[in-house]
Design a protein around this motif. Structure first.
Motif, PDB file in Angstrom:
ATOM      1  N   THR A 231       0.835  -1.208   0.000  1.00 10.23           N
ATOM      2  CA  THR A 231       0.000   0.000   0.000  1.00 10.23           C
ATOM      3  C   THR A 231       0.866   1.253   0.000  1.00 10.23           C
ATOM      4  O   THR A 231       0.608   2.205  -0.745  1.00 10.23           O
ATOM      5  CB  THR A 231      -0.933   0.015   1.223  1.00 10.23           C
ATOM      6  N   GLU A 232       1.899   1.256   0.812  1.00  5.61           N
ATOM      7  CA  GLU A 232       2.796   2.407   0.887  1.00  5.61           C
ATOM      8  C   GLU A 232       3.530   2.636  -0.434  1.00  5.61           C
ATOM      9  O   GLU A 232       3.824   3.770  -0.795  1.00  5.61           O
ATOM     10  CB  GLU A 232       3.807   2.203   2.017  1.00  5.61           C
ATOM     11  N   GLN A 233       3.795   1.553  -1.154  1.00  6.12           N
ATOM     12  CA  GLN A 233       4.535   1.649  -2.421  1.00  6.12           C
ATOM     13  C   GLN A 233       3.626   1.871  -3.622  1.00  6.12           C
ATOM     14  O   GLN A 233       4.115   2.160  -4.717  1.00  6.12           O
ATOM     15  CB  GLN A 233       5.352   0.367  -2.650  1.00  6.12           C
ATOM     16  N   GLY A 234       2.329   1.699  -3.440  1.00  6.15           N
ATOM     17  CA  GLY A 234       1.425   1.755  -4.584  1.00  6.15           C
ATOM     18  C   GLY A 234       1.504   0.502  -5.430  1.00  6.15           C
ATOM     19  O   GLY A 234       1.191   0.514  -6.624  1.00  6.15           O
ATOM     20  N   ALA A 235       1.928  -0.613  -4.817  1.00  5.87           N
ATOM     21  CA  ALA A 235       2.031  -1.898  -5.503  1.00  5.87           C
ATOM     22  C   ALA A 235       0.774  -2.723  -5.234  1.00  5.87           C
ATOM     23  O   ALA A 235      -0.085  -2.341  -4.438  1.00  5.87           O
ATOM     24  CB  ALA A 235       3.273  -2.650  -5.028  1.00  5.87           C
ATOM     25  N   GLU A 236       0.670  -3.863  -5.915  1.00  5.68           N
ATOM     26  CA  GLU A 236      -0.430  -4.788  -5.691  1.00  5.68           C
ATOM     27  C   GLU A 236       0.052  -5.937  -4.808  1.00  5.68           C
ATOM     28  O   GLU A 236       1.251  -6.246  -4.770  1.00  5.68           O
ATOM     29  CB  GLU A 236      -0.950  -5.343  -7.013  1.00  5.68           C
ATOM     30  N   CYS A 237      -0.861  -6.584  -4.115  1.00  8.14           N
ATOM     31  CA  CYS A 237      -0.513  -7.695  -3.232  1.00  8.14           C
ATOM     32  C   CYS A 237      -1.598  -8.759  -3.301  1.00  8.14           C
ATOM     33  O   CYS A 237      -2.782  -8.440  -3.227  1.00  8.14           O
ATOM     34  CB  CYS A 237      -0.338  -7.183  -1.799  1.00  8.14           C
ATOM     35  N   VAL A 238      -1.193 -10.018  -3.443  1.00  7.74           N
ATOM     36  CA  VAL A 238      -2.123 -11.139  -3.507  1.00  7.74           C
ATOM     37  C   VAL A 238      -1.629 -12.241  -2.570  1.00  7.74           C
ATOM     38  O   VAL A 238      -0.429 -12.533  -2.538  1.00  7.74           O
ATOM     39  CB  VAL A 238      -2.231 -11.710  -4.937  1.00  7.74           C
ATOM     40  N   ILE A 239      -2.538 -12.831  -1.816  1.00  5.99           N
ATOM     41  CA  ILE A 239      -2.199 -13.946  -0.930  1.00  5.99           C
ATOM     42  C   ILE A 239      -2.530 -15.255  -1.640  1.00  5.99           C
ATOM     43  O   ILE A 239      -3.667 -15.476  -2.058  1.00  5.99           O
ATOM     44  CB  ILE A 239      -2.973 -13.860   0.393  1.00  5.99           C
ATOM     45  N   ILE A 240      -1.525 -16.114  -1.795  1.00  5.31           N
ATOM     46  CA  ILE A 240      -1.688 -17.377  -2.504  1.00  5.31           C
ATOM     47  C   ILE A 240      -0.931 -18.470  -1.760  1.00  5.31           C
ATOM     48  O   ILE A 240       0.167 -18.228  -1.262  1.00  5.31           O
ATOM     49  CB  ILE A 240      -1.156 -17.282  -3.954  1.00  5.31           C
ATOM     50  N   SER A 241      -1.503 -19.648  -1.716  1.00  6.78           N
ATOM     51  CA  SER A 241      -0.771 -20.811  -1.240  1.00  6.78           C
ATOM     52  C   SER A 241      -0.320 -21.604  -2.458  1.00  6.78           C
ATOM     53  O   SER A 241      -1.150 -22.191  -3.166  1.00  6.78           O
ATOM     54  CB  SER A 241      -1.646 -21.695  -0.346  1.00  6.78           C
ATOM     55  N   ALA A 242       0.977 -21.604  -2.714  1.00  3.18           N
ATOM     56  CA  ALA A 242       1.500 -22.329  -3.872  1.00  3.18           C
ATOM     57  C   ALA A 242       1.180 -23.818  -3.751  1.00  3.18           C
ATOM     58  O   ALA A 242       0.932 -24.494  -4.760  1.00  3.18           O
ATOM     59  CB  ALA A 242       3.008 -22.120  -3.989  1.00  3.18           C
ATOM     60  N   ALA A 243       1.153 -24.323  -2.530  1.00  2.00           N
ATOM     61  CA  ALA A 243       0.828 -25.736  -2.321  1.00  2.00           C
ATOM     62  C   ALA A 243      -0.598 -26.033  -2.762  1.00  2.00           C
ATOM     63  O   ALA A 243      -0.863 -27.066  -3.401  1.00  2.00           O
ATOM     64  CB  ALA A 243       1.019 -26.098  -0.850  1.00  2.00           C
ATOM     65  N   ILE A 244      -1.526 -25.142  -2.417  1.00  3.83           N
ATOM     66  CA  ILE A 244      -2.918 -25.321  -2.840  1.00  3.83           C
ATOM     67  C   ILE A 244      -3.031 -25.234  -4.355  1.00  3.83           C
ATOM     68  O   ILE A 244      -3.709 -26.043  -4.998  1.00  3.83           O
ATOM     69  CB  ILE A 244      -3.835 -24.279  -2.170  1.00  3.83           C
ATOM     70  N   GLU A 245      -2.372 -24.242  -4.938  1.00  3.29           N
ATOM     71  CA  GLU A 245      -2.435 -24.070  -6.390  1.00  3.29           C
ATOM     72  C   GLU A 245      -1.890 -25.299  -7.113  1.00  3.29           C
ATOM     73  O   GLU A 245      -2.399 -25.685  -8.171  1.00  3.29           O
ATOM     74  CB  GLU A 245      -1.650 -22.823  -6.817  1.00  3.29           C
ATOM     75  N   ALA A 246      -0.857 -25.923  -6.537  1.00  6.63           N
ATOM     76  CA  ALA A 246      -0.291 -27.131  -7.136  1.00  6.63           C
ATOM     77  C   ALA A 246      -1.310 -28.266  -7.123  1.00  6.63           C
ATOM     78  O   ALA A 246      -1.402 -29.051  -8.081  1.00  6.63           O
ATOM     79  CB  ALA A 246       0.972 -27.544  -6.386  1.00  6.63           C
ATOM     80  N   GLU A 247      -2.100 -28.364  -6.046  1.00  2.54           N
ATOM     81  CA  GLU A 247      -3.139 -29.392  -5.971  1.00  2.54           C
ATOM     82  C   GLU A 247      -4.279 -29.089  -6.933  1.00  2.54           C
ATOM     83  O   GLU A 247      -4.782 -29.982  -7.624  1.00  2.54           O
ATOM     84  CB  GLU A 247      -3.670 -29.502  -4.539  1.00  2.54           C
ATOM     85  N   VAL A 248      -4.703 -27.833  -6.970  1.00  2.00           N
ATOM     86  CA  VAL A 248      -5.797 -27.423  -7.854  1.00  2.00           C
ATOM     87  C   VAL A 248      -5.453 -27.715  -9.315  1.00  2.00           C
ATOM     88  O   VAL A 248      -6.309 -28.110 -10.108  1.00  2.00           O
ATOM     89  CB  VAL A 248      -6.115 -25.927  -7.657  1.00  2.00           C
ATOM     90  N   ALA A 249      -4.178 -27.509  -9.661  1.00  2.00           N
ATOM     91  CA  ALA A 249      -3.739 -27.702 -11.045  1.00  2.00           C
ATOM     92  C   ALA A 249      -3.935 -29.138 -11.526  1.00  2.00           C
ATOM     93  O   ALA A 249      -4.048 -29.388 -12.727  1.00  2.00           O
ATOM     94  CB  ALA A 249      -2.266 -27.313 -11.183  1.00  2.00           C
ATOM     95  N   GLN A 250      -4.024 -30.082 -10.581  1.00  2.00           N
ATOM     96  CA  GLN A 250      -4.154 -31.491 -10.957  1.00  2.00           C
ATOM     97  C   GLN A 250      -5.606 -31.979 -10.987  1.00  2.00           C
ATOM     98  O   GLN A 250      -5.871 -33.106 -11.368  1.00  2.00           O
ATOM     99  CB  GLN A 250      -3.364 -32.351  -9.955  1.00  2.00           C
ATOM    100  N   LEU A 251      -6.534 -31.115 -10.577  1.00  2.00           N
ATOM    101  CA  LEU A 251      -7.930 -31.544 -10.447  1.00  2.00           C
ATOM    102  C   LEU A 251      -8.795 -31.106 -11.629  1.00  2.00           C
ATOM    103  O   LEU A 251      -8.554 -30.049 -12.213  1.00  2.00           O
ATOM    104  CB  LEU A 251      -8.525 -30.952  -9.157  1.00  2.00           C
ATOM    105  N   PRO A 252      -9.836 -31.867 -11.956  1.00  3.42           N
ATOM    106  CA  PRO A 252     -10.835 -31.416 -12.941  1.00  3.42           C
ATOM    107  C   PRO A 252     -11.522 -30.164 -12.404  1.00  3.42           C
ATOM    108  O   PRO A 252     -11.537 -29.920 -11.187  1.00  3.42           O
ATOM    109  CB  PRO A 252     -11.813 -32.587 -13.011  1.00  3.42           C
ATOM    110  N   GLU A 253     -12.114 -29.367 -13.297  1.00  2.00           N
ATOM    111  CA  GLU A 253     -12.662 -28.076 -12.918  1.00  2.00           C
ATOM    112  C   GLU A 253     -13.688 -28.172 -11.783  1.00  2.00           C
ATOM    113  O   GLU A 253     -13.649 -27.383 -10.835  1.00  2.00           O
ATOM    114  CB  GLU A 253     -13.302 -27.407 -14.144  1.00  2.00           C
ATOM    115  N   ASP A 254     -14.616 -29.140 -11.864  1.00  2.00           N
ATOM    116  CA  ASP A 254     -15.648 -29.228 -10.832  1.00  2.00           C
ATOM    117  C   ASP A 254     -15.069 -29.640  -9.482  1.00  2.00           C
ATOM    118  O   ASP A 254     -15.458 -29.124  -8.429  1.00  2.00           O
ATOM    119  CB  ASP A 254     -16.753 -30.196 -11.259  1.00  2.00           C
TER     120      ASP A 254
END
Length: 367
Positions: A231-254
């Protein structure tokens, strides 16, 4: 055109795990030791946009072609990288080629995963990387500025325009501040000059807080500190769990949707990352729609119709005549191109028209 993001960070913060998950590939090796990524890996993913499905259904489009985003997984930088430490300057050059920097910060504790500096301090990690990028920029400019001064003395027009910008950047860097801050005070005509210097710290930054699964929905004290810094820098920030994303990447959409909901998440990290990136770079999307395909095109907000047409093909810009334009809401509400025309919602726009997010456009051109 989508946009190109360089994923940077210290070793062992989860960069390659995140890259693999985001690009749905195993192109980047992920392992628990420094400098696992030796060459920059590049992957492309489609930018999700629910508007396209509606447009395609109405127009009977046989194919949906979303715009794309490129991720470049750049080797882990360390303190002293600007002087050749770790993998050195070789990989700093890869950062110069991107539109934005995605800075992955470790915001989780795990005694099994080594931190290169022996502590968990994401704000300190960000400062380490930023300092190395600033030192590299300073060295680059100091090598060039003397020659520019000589040319300016000889009344070289390009040098006379470049010199004050270069000197302003050097002053900023010596104060420990990144070159991107200059964009806030530069005259509009000087902005292209700054961009032409191709500096590492002129790129906008998007911080990714890599957290443990338990903190993915709520964040933690580490992410709160990073959000405050962003916020002080005027940058963007996103909270992500790379471990979760790795699991999601292996699953069908539903199944992926159910998995995320069970964790208290409404969408995948990729979607949030892309949305933050679009906001950071002030990008919008327009569409071309027909029986053959529904296609998305990414442009910078404020782009005029001929330049937007040029994203499709340079001939479209060169021979631009007009842009037949329908707002997305009108296209969907009225049920397509013909009803929109009958209702007077289709407009012929000229060269000065500024394309709006969601516009459905058919370009007329003559080559």
């Amino acid at each position: 055109m989508g946009f190109k993001c360089g994923i940077v960070g210290l070793p062992n913060v989860g960069k390659s795990t995140l890259f693999n998950a985001l690009t749905r590939t195993a192109a980047a090796q992920a392992a628990n030791y420094p400098f696992c990524t030796i060459e920059p890996n590049t992957g492309e993913v489609a930018v999700p946009d629910p508007r396209m499905k509606k447009l395609a259904e109405i127009a009977g489009s046989k194919e949906i072609i979303p715009t794309r985003i490129s991720f470049v997984d750049i080797a882990g930088l360390v303190r002293g990288a600007s002087k050749g430490e770790g993998l050195g300057n070789k990989f700093l050059a890869n950062i110069r080629e991107v539109d934005a920097i995605v800075h992955v910060l470790r915001c989780f504790e795990d005694s099994d995963i080594t931190h290169v500096e022996g502590r968990i301090d994401p704000v300190g990690d960000a400062d380490t990387i930023e300092t190395e990028l600033m030192l590299a920029d300073l060295e680059s400019l100091e090598r060039r500025v003397d020659q520019t001064r000589k040319r300016a003395t000889g009344k070289d027009k390009e040098a006379l325009a470049q010199l004050p910008v270069m000197e302003a950047v050097i002053k900023l860097l010596n104060e420990g501040k990144p070159a991107r801050l200059l964009l806030k005070i530069l005259a509009p005509e000087d902005v292209p000059i700054l961009k032409s210097l191709n500096l590492l710290t002129s790129h906008p930054v998007l911080y990714v807080c890599n957290v443990a699964e338990a903190d993915a929905a709520t964040g933690n004290d580490y992410t709160a500190a990073v959000e405050k810094m962003a916020t002080e820098q005027g940058a963007e920030c996103v909270i992500i769990s790379a471990a979760i994303e790795a699991e999601v990447a292996q699953l069908p959409e539903d199944e992926a949707k159910d998995f995320l909901e069970a964790l208290g998440l409404t969408e995948a990290g990729l979607d949030r990352l892309i949305r933050a990136g679009y906001h950071l770079l002030d990008l919008i999307t327009y569409f071309t729609v027909g029986p053959k395909e529904c296609r998305a095109w990414t442009i910078v907000r404020g782009t005029k119709a001929p330049q937007a047409a040029g994203v499709i093909h340079t001939d479209f810009e060169r021979g631009f005549i007009r842009a037949n334009t329908i707002a997305y809401d009108d296209f969907v509400t009225l049920g397509g191109e013909v009803p929109a025309k009958e209702a007077g919602k289709a407009r012929d726009e000229g060269k000065e028209y500024v394309v709006q997010d969601g516009d459905v456009i058919h370009f007329r051109f003559n080559t």
